[in-house]
Design a protein around this motif. Structure first.
Motif, PDB file in Angstrom:
ATOM      1  N   ALA A  40       7.323   3.685  -6.316  1.00  0.00           N
ATOM      2  CA  ALA A  40       7.508   2.775  -7.446  1.00  0.00           C
ATOM      3  C   ALA A  40       6.170   2.554  -8.142  1.00  0.00           C
ATOM      4  O   ALA A  40       5.105   2.632  -7.533  1.00  0.00           O
ATOM      5  CB  ALA A  40       8.065   1.439  -6.954  1.00  0.00           C
ATOM      6  N   LYS A  41       6.237   2.298  -9.444  1.00  0.00           N
ATOM      7  CA  LYS A  41       5.011   2.031 -10.191  1.00  0.00           C
ATOM      8  C   LYS A  41       4.332   0.775  -9.677  1.00  0.00           C
ATOM      9  O   LYS A  41       3.117   0.685  -9.599  1.00  0.00           O
ATOM     10  CB  LYS A  41       5.336   1.889 -11.680  1.00  0.00           C
ATOM     11  CG  LYS A  41       4.105   1.879 -12.580  1.00  0.00           C
ATOM     12  CD  LYS A  41       4.500   1.904 -14.037  1.00  0.00           C
ATOM     13  CE  LYS A  41       3.272   1.971 -14.936  1.00  0.00           C
ATOM     14  NZ  LYS A  41       2.555   3.250 -14.802  1.00  0.00           N
ATOM     15  N   ARG A  42       5.148  -0.210  -9.299  1.00  0.00           N
ATOM     16  CA  ARG A  42       4.639  -1.426  -8.670  1.00  0.00           C
ATOM     17  C   ARG A  42       5.355  -1.605  -7.347  1.00  0.00           C
ATOM     18  O   ARG A  42       6.545  -1.907  -7.310  1.00  0.00           O
ATOM     19  CB  ARG A  42       4.874  -2.647  -9.568  1.00  0.00           C
ATOM     20  CG  ARG A  42       3.862  -2.789 -10.684  1.00  0.00           C
ATOM     21  CD  ARG A  42       3.939  -4.171 -11.317  1.00  0.00           C
ATOM     22  NE  ARG A  42       2.663  -4.540 -11.884  1.00  0.00           N
ATOM     23  CZ  ARG A  42       2.386  -5.726 -12.395  1.00  0.00           C
ATOM     24  NH1 ARG A  42       3.309  -6.672 -12.381  1.00  0.00           N
ATOM     25  NH2 ARG A  42       1.200  -5.981 -12.910  1.00  0.00           N
ATOM     26  N   ALA A  43       4.629  -1.402  -6.252  1.00  0.00           N
ATOM     27  CA  ALA A  43       5.225  -1.482  -4.918  1.00  0.00           C
ATOM     28  C   ALA A  43       4.509  -2.543  -4.099  1.00  0.00           C
ATOM     29  O   ALA A  43       3.285  -2.675  -4.164  1.00  0.00           O
ATOM     30  CB  ALA A  43       5.143  -0.133  -4.215  1.00  0.00           C
ATOM     31  N   ARG A  64      -0.355   3.669 -10.331  1.00  0.00           N
ATOM     32  CA  ARG A  64       0.507   2.822  -9.516  1.00  0.00           C
ATOM     33  C   ARG A  64      -0.252   1.615  -8.984  1.00  0.00           C
ATOM     34  O   ARG A  64      -1.440   1.678  -8.699  1.00  0.00           O
ATOM     35  CB  ARG A  64       1.078   3.635  -8.350  1.00  0.00           C
ATOM     36  CG  ARG A  64       2.165   4.611  -8.753  1.00  0.00           C
ATOM     37  CD  ARG A  64       2.860   5.134  -7.498  1.00  0.00           C
ATOM     38  NE  ARG A  64       3.993   5.968  -7.826  1.00  0.00           N
ATOM     39  CZ  ARG A  64       3.970   7.300  -7.824  1.00  0.00           C
ATOM     40  NH1 ARG A  64       2.848   7.919  -7.514  1.00  0.00           N
ATOM     41  NH2 ARG A  64       5.040   7.991  -8.131  1.00  0.00           N
ATOM     42  N   ASP A  65       0.462   0.530  -8.831  1.00  0.00           N
ATOM     43  CA  ASP A  65      -0.079  -0.687  -8.252  1.00  0.00           C
ATOM     44  C   ASP A  65       0.593  -0.887  -6.899  1.00  0.00           C
ATOM     45  O   ASP A  65       1.775  -1.208  -6.825  1.00  0.00           O
ATOM     46  CB  ASP A  65       0.200  -1.877  -9.176  1.00  0.00           C
ATOM     47  CG  ASP A  65      -0.327  -3.200  -8.623  1.00  0.00           C
ATOM     48  OD1 ASP A  65      -1.052  -3.160  -7.599  1.00  0.00           O
ATOM     49  OD2 ASP A  65      -0.014  -4.244  -9.208  1.00  0.00           O
ATOM     50  N   VAL A  66      -0.164  -0.660  -5.827  1.00  0.00           N
ATOM     51  CA  VAL A  66       0.359  -0.800  -4.472  1.00  0.00           C
ATOM     52  C   VAL A  66      -0.303  -2.011  -3.813  1.00  0.00           C
ATOM     53  O   VAL A  66      -1.512  -2.028  -3.605  1.00  0.00           O
ATOM     54  CB  VAL A  66       0.109   0.471  -3.635  1.00  0.00           C
ATOM     55  CG1 VAL A  66       0.626   0.283  -2.217  1.00  0.00           C
ATOM     56  CG2 VAL A  66       0.774   1.677  -4.295  1.00  0.00           C
ATOM     57  N   LEU A  67       0.517  -2.992  -3.515  1.00  0.00           N
ATOM     58  CA  LEU A  67       0.044  -4.238  -2.917  1.00  0.00           C
ATOM     59  C   LEU A  67       0.595  -4.348  -1.501  1.00  0.00           C
ATOM     60  O   LEU A  67       1.799  -4.215  -1.286  1.00  0.00           O
ATOM     61  CB  LEU A  67       0.532  -5.420  -3.755  1.00  0.00           C
ATOM     62  CG  LEU A  67       0.370  -6.833  -3.182  1.00  0.00           C
ATOM     63  CD1 LEU A  67      -1.103  -7.179  -3.002  1.00  0.00           C
ATOM     64  CD2 LEU A  67       1.057  -7.846  -4.097  1.00  0.00           C
ATOM     65  N   VAL A  68      -0.287  -4.585  -0.534  1.00  0.00           N
ATOM     66  CA  VAL A  68       0.141  -4.781   0.848  1.00  0.00           C
ATOM     67  C   VAL A  68      -0.295  -6.170   1.292  1.00  0.00           C
ATOM     68  O   VAL A  68      -1.486  -6.498   1.249  1.00  0.00           O
ATOM     69  CB  VAL A  68      -0.436  -3.710   1.792  1.00  0.00           C
ATOM     70  CG1 VAL A  68       0.074  -3.931   3.213  1.00  0.00           C
ATOM     71  CG2 VAL A  68      -0.062  -2.314   1.311  1.00  0.00           C
ATOM     72  N   TYR A 106      -5.983   0.905   5.794  1.00  0.00           N
ATOM     73  CA  TYR A 106      -5.544   0.512   4.461  1.00  0.00           C
ATOM     74  C   TYR A 106      -5.699  -0.997   4.274  1.00  0.00           C
ATOM     75  O   TYR A 106      -5.291  -1.788   5.125  1.00  0.00           O
ATOM     76  CB  TYR A 106      -4.084   0.912   4.237  1.00  0.00           C
ATOM     77  CG  TYR A 106      -3.725   1.029   2.779  1.00  0.00           C
ATOM     78  CD1 TYR A 106      -3.909   2.227   2.096  1.00  0.00           C
ATOM     79  CD2 TYR A 106      -3.220  -0.061   2.085  1.00  0.00           C
ATOM     80  CE1 TYR A 106      -3.594   2.341   0.755  1.00  0.00           C
ATOM     81  CE2 TYR A 106      -2.907   0.034   0.738  1.00  0.00           C
ATOM     82  CZ  TYR A 106      -3.103   1.233   0.077  1.00  0.00           C
ATOM     83  OH  TYR A 106      -2.790   1.329  -1.262  1.00  0.00           O
ATOM     84  N   PRO A 107      -6.285  -1.421   3.166  1.00  0.00           N
ATOM     85  CA  PRO A 107      -6.549  -2.853   2.975  1.00  0.00           C
ATOM     86  C   PRO A 107      -5.277  -3.647   2.707  1.00  0.00           C
ATOM     87  O   PRO A 107      -4.451  -3.286   1.875  1.00  0.00           O
ATOM     88  CB  PRO A 107      -7.469  -2.870   1.753  1.00  0.00           C
ATOM     89  CG  PRO A 107      -7.125  -1.633   0.992  1.00  0.00           C
ATOM     90  CD  PRO A 107      -6.793  -0.606   2.041  1.00  0.00           C
ATOM     91  N   ARG A 108      -5.139  -4.742   3.432  1.00  0.00           N
ATOM     92  CA  ARG A 108      -4.040  -5.682   3.201  1.00  0.00           C
ATOM     93  C   ARG A 108      -4.615  -7.014   2.733  1.00  0.00           C
ATOM     94  O   ARG A 108      -5.736  -7.373   3.073  1.00  0.00           O
ATOM     95  CB  ARG A 108      -3.231  -5.893   4.493  1.00  0.00           C
ATOM     96  CG  ARG A 108      -2.564  -4.637   5.014  1.00  0.00           C
ATOM     97  CD  ARG A 108      -1.750  -4.926   6.271  1.00  0.00           C
ATOM     98  NE  ARG A 108      -2.591  -5.346   7.377  1.00  0.00           N
ATOM     99  CZ  ARG A 108      -2.140  -5.976   8.461  1.00  0.00           C
ATOM    100  NH1 ARG A 108      -0.852  -6.290   8.567  1.00  0.00           N
ATOM    101  NH2 ARG A 108      -2.965  -6.310   9.435  1.00  0.00           N
ATOM    102  N   VAL A 109      -3.834  -7.739   1.982  1.00  0.00           N
ATOM    103  CA  VAL A 109      -4.220  -9.074   1.525  1.00  0.00           C
ATOM    104  C   VAL A 109      -3.653 -10.084   2.509  1.00  0.00           C
ATOM    105  O   VAL A 109      -2.430 -10.208   2.643  1.00  0.00           O
ATOM    106  CB  VAL A 109      -3.685  -9.347   0.106  1.00  0.00           C
ATOM    107  CG1 VAL A 109      -4.016 -10.777  -0.319  1.00  0.00           C
ATOM    108  CG2 VAL A 109      -4.251  -8.341  -0.895  1.00  0.00           C
ATOM    109  N   GLY A 110      -4.507 -10.797   3.216  1.00  0.00           N
ATOM    110  CA  GLY A 110      -4.044 -11.795   4.162  1.00  0.00           C
ATOM    111  C   GLY A 110      -3.525 -13.034   3.446  1.00  0.00           C
ATOM    112  O   GLY A 110      -4.139 -13.517   2.490  1.00  0.00           O
ATOM    113  N   VAL A 111      -2.369 -13.533   3.885  1.00  0.00           N
ATOM    114  CA  VAL A 111      -1.760 -14.725   3.293  1.00  0.00           C
ATOM    115  C   VAL A 111      -1.667 -15.793   4.376  1.00  0.00           C
ATOM    116  O   VAL A 111      -1.145 -15.525   5.466  1.00  0.00           O
ATOM    117  CB  VAL A 111      -0.369 -14.419   2.717  1.00  0.00           C
ATOM    118  CG1 VAL A 111       0.163 -15.640   1.956  1.00  0.00           C
ATOM    119  CG2 VAL A 111      -0.406 -13.202   1.795  1.00  0.00           C
TER     120      VAL A 111
END
Length: 253
Positions: A54-57, A3-7, A213-218
């Motif tokens: 989901a596989k990509r969430a 799974r690809d989990v993006l936060v 949990y690591p998040r990507v800062g935008v």
């Protein structure tokens, strides 16, 4: 392939505010368009960390609870049929005046001061009814590692209690103000009853702790090209390499 989990971690959405932590509605829409084309399914933060279905969430999170999230981010998210998670400093919800702490206080007295006004509990309840998650960002937005044990406990336990009393819903997630946390703070977060915690690390651990949990800062400078890099699974895998932190200023995302 797993799974690809993006936060992702956003703060404010604004047409005019040039702050680093603010994105324009046009940027935000472009970012969600990228995610949609890549096949990501929108989930809340707790779902992403604890129960990815989901596989990509992708979990879109907003720190601080600025009113612009309700006014400008929500319509874009609804267009893409995505929920989000808002992390709020609970003692400041509904104060009807600008919030202030180190990093945003220089906007006080400026033409952009109104951008610092937070949502109310009614606003947050409206978002929760629409499927959003409302989480803790402590009570007063301190740097938790600088507090003594009692201070950390009061900020974490108090914010969870505030949130649950105001909304009548479980508060299971938090985000650490400034991304500031250590092992002691994480232990107190677990004792306070949280099961998911959002961090903002430089690197991405291969097996992340659900409470850090690591998040990507935008941020404001993240146009579509930069965002595509930041959100890519390849770049996130690179960030799991210890050598990533050694790149320092050479890091593009």
């Amino acid at each position: 392939m797993g799974r690809d989990v993006l936060v992702l971690c956003y703060h404010a959405i604004s047409e005019q505010w040039p702050a680093a932590l603010s994105s324009t509605p046009e940027q935000f829409e472009a970012h969600l368009s990228v995610l949609s084309r890549r096949g990501y399914r929108g989930v809340t933060f707790h779902e992403a960390v604890r129960e990815p279905v989901a596989k990509r969430a992708v979990a879109i999170t907003f720190d601080d609870g600025y009113r612009s999230v309700l006014e400008l981010a929500r319509p874009v998210l609804e267009h893409y049929n995505m929920p989000a998670t808002v992390f709020v400093p609970t003692a400041l919800v509904g104060i009807e005046r600008p919030m202030s702490w180190d990093g945003i206080d220089h906007w006080l007295g400026s033409e952009h001061e109104s951008e610092l006004v937070p949502m109310s509990w009614d606003d947050l309840g409206e978002l929760a009814s629409a499927g959003w998650e409302i989480g803790s960002h402590t009570r007063t937005h301190p740097r938790l590692t600088l507090l003594d044990d009692r201070g950390v406990r009061n900020e974490l336990e108090g914010s969870r209690r505030d949130c649950e009393r105001a909304l009548g819903l479980p508060c299971r997630s938090l985000a650490y103000p400034f991304g500031d946390h250590d092992e002691r703070v994480v232990r107190f977060a677990e004792r306070a009853g949280f099961s998911a915690g959002g961090a903002l690390p430089k690197g991405f651990p291969r097996s992340p702790n659900a409470l850090a949990y690591p998040r990507v800062g935008v941020y404001h400078r993240d146009n579509s090209a930069r965002f595509r890099l930041k959100a890519s699974a390849l770049v996130r895998r690179l960030r799991a390499n210890p050598a990533w932190s050694a790149l320092g200023p050479a890091r593009s995302p």
